[in-house]
Scaffold this motif. Structure first.
Motif, short mmCIF file in Angstrom:
data_model
loop_
_atom_site.label_atom_id
_atom_site.label_comp_id
_atom_site.label_asym_id
_atom_site.label_seq_id
_atom_site.Cartn_x
_atom_site.Cartn_y
_atom_site.Cartn_z
N VAL A 195 44.77 45.06 47.50
CA VAL A 195 44.32 44.90 46.13
C VAL A 195 45.52 45.10 45.21
O VAL A 195 46.14 46.17 45.20
N VAL A 196 45.86 44.05 44.48
CA VAL A 196 47.03 44.07 43.58
C VAL A 196 46.52 44.02 42.14
O VAL A 196 45.88 43.05 41.73
N ASP A 197 46.81 45.09 41.39
CA ASP A 197 46.40 45.16 39.99
C ASP A 197 47.59 44.72 39.13
O ASP A 197 48.46 45.50 38.80
N ALA A 198 47.62 43.43 38.83
CA ALA A 198 48.70 42.83 38.03
C ALA A 198 48.06 42.02 36.91
O ALA A 198 47.83 40.81 37.05
N PRO A 199 47.74 42.68 35.79
CA PRO A 199 46.93 42.03 34.74
C PRO A 199 47.58 40.80 34.10
O PRO A 199 46.87 39.94 33.59
N ALA A 200 48.91 40.72 34.15
CA ALA A 200 49.58 39.57 33.52
C ALA A 200 49.79 38.41 34.47
O ALA A 200 50.28 37.34 34.06
N ALA A 201 49.42 38.60 35.76
CA ALA A 201 49.70 37.56 36.76
C ALA A 201 48.84 36.33 36.49
O ALA A 201 47.64 36.43 36.28
#
Length: 298
Positions: free
Chosen positions: A225-231
């Motif tokens: 799970v990758v939390d990268a809001p700008a991706a």
């Protein structure tokens, strides 16, 4: 102690069991899971001698299973197998005697399991007057009352309330600790994961995966799970060993193949902006089951 070796059973054009094989050791809890019609019940009935296989064999303690051995097995069928108009205690005494116990031993064992499974107030009640959950408790007592050398339980948790489930879990662990091999099927995969030493997954009559949950996990990779809001959408597409499972609220769920280095994944995420979380999650047995039988877990 129990070995199911190449068991095959056909009903006309339907191949119910296709060379089913597995072993269950002394004191081992083995979970047998699969969808409706996958072959679980047919396999269990062959182990118990209710059905004869077209090919393959069942062995217990190294010898082919005969009537004397099956008399010492405990069986809980998915369908009720009780006498509806017979009182609970009388029924358990009768079944214990059928399995070879003398009258005094049968009464002692019946009273023990009536108390252990919370049925004392119903000991003189006809089975048909009990709730479905209490009928299931009686069915469990019937499988245990003759001190079996092997337990084969088809959906034993069906109809039980949470407290009764806890009691059954404790009972099964006690049986395993005493060296009894236990085979049971259940659609409640969280219970199977919590309780079993090993699991066999069956689909279309064939065992498609088996082993400890850890072994099944080792062969399936992990969920990242990758939390990268700008991706931006599609940022992880094309990464080696990675399958995108979904995106929600800036968090991307990825299936990472076994042996895949996660550092290029992190670098790709950082290239899009800040990363607030980067967490590996081991798949649950439910997810492993979906993978094994070919169901999309997204």
């Amino acid at each position: 102690m129990l070995r199911v070796d190449g068991v095959t059973k056909r009903y006309g054009d339907v191949l119910a069991c296709d060379r089913v094989s597995f072993d269950v050791g002394a004191g081992e809890l083995f979970g047998f899971v699969g969808g409706n019609g996958a072959g679980k019940t047919t396999t269990m009935r062959i182990v118990l001698g209710v059905l004869a296989p077209d090919a393959g064999e069942v062995r217990f303690r190294g010898a082919p299973v005969d009537h004397a051995a099956r008399r010492r097995f405990g069986y809980l069928p998915e369908e009720r197998g009780l006498y509806p108009r017979m009182r609970v205690l009388d029924q358990l005494v009768y079944l214990a005697e059928l399995h070879g116990a003398d009258t005094n031993a049968a009464h002692r064992a019946a009273e023990q399991w009536v108390a252990r499974l919370g049925l004392r107030e119903h000991r003189d009640t006809e089975v048909q007057r009990l709730s479905l959950g209490n009928q299931q408790r009686v069915q469990l007592a019937a499988a245990l009352v003759h001190d079996p050398l092997l337990l084969v339980l088809d959906e034993p948790f069906s109809g039980l309330d949470p407290l009764a489930v806890d009691v059954l879990v404790e009972v099964l662990r006690e049986q395993a600790a005493a060296g009894v091999p236990v085979v049971f099927s259940s659609h409640q995969l969280d219970l199977v994961e919590r309780l079993c030493d090993r699991v066999g997954i069956i689909k279309g009559g064939r065992v498609v995966a088996g082993g400890t949950v850890a072994q099944l996990r080792a062969g399936s990779g992990s969920t990242l799970v990758v939390d990268a809001p700008a991706a931006p959408a599609g940022w992880a597409a094309g990464l080696a060993g990675v399958t995108v499972l979904g995106v929600h609220n800036g968090q991307t769920r990825l299936r990472v193949a076994p042996g895949t280095d996660d550092q290029p994944i992190l670098a790709a995420a950082l290239a899009t902006g800040p990363v607030r979380g980067f967490t590996h999650q081991h798949p649950s047995l439910a997810e492993l089951y979906r993978d094994a039988v070919g169901v999309d877990s997204r």
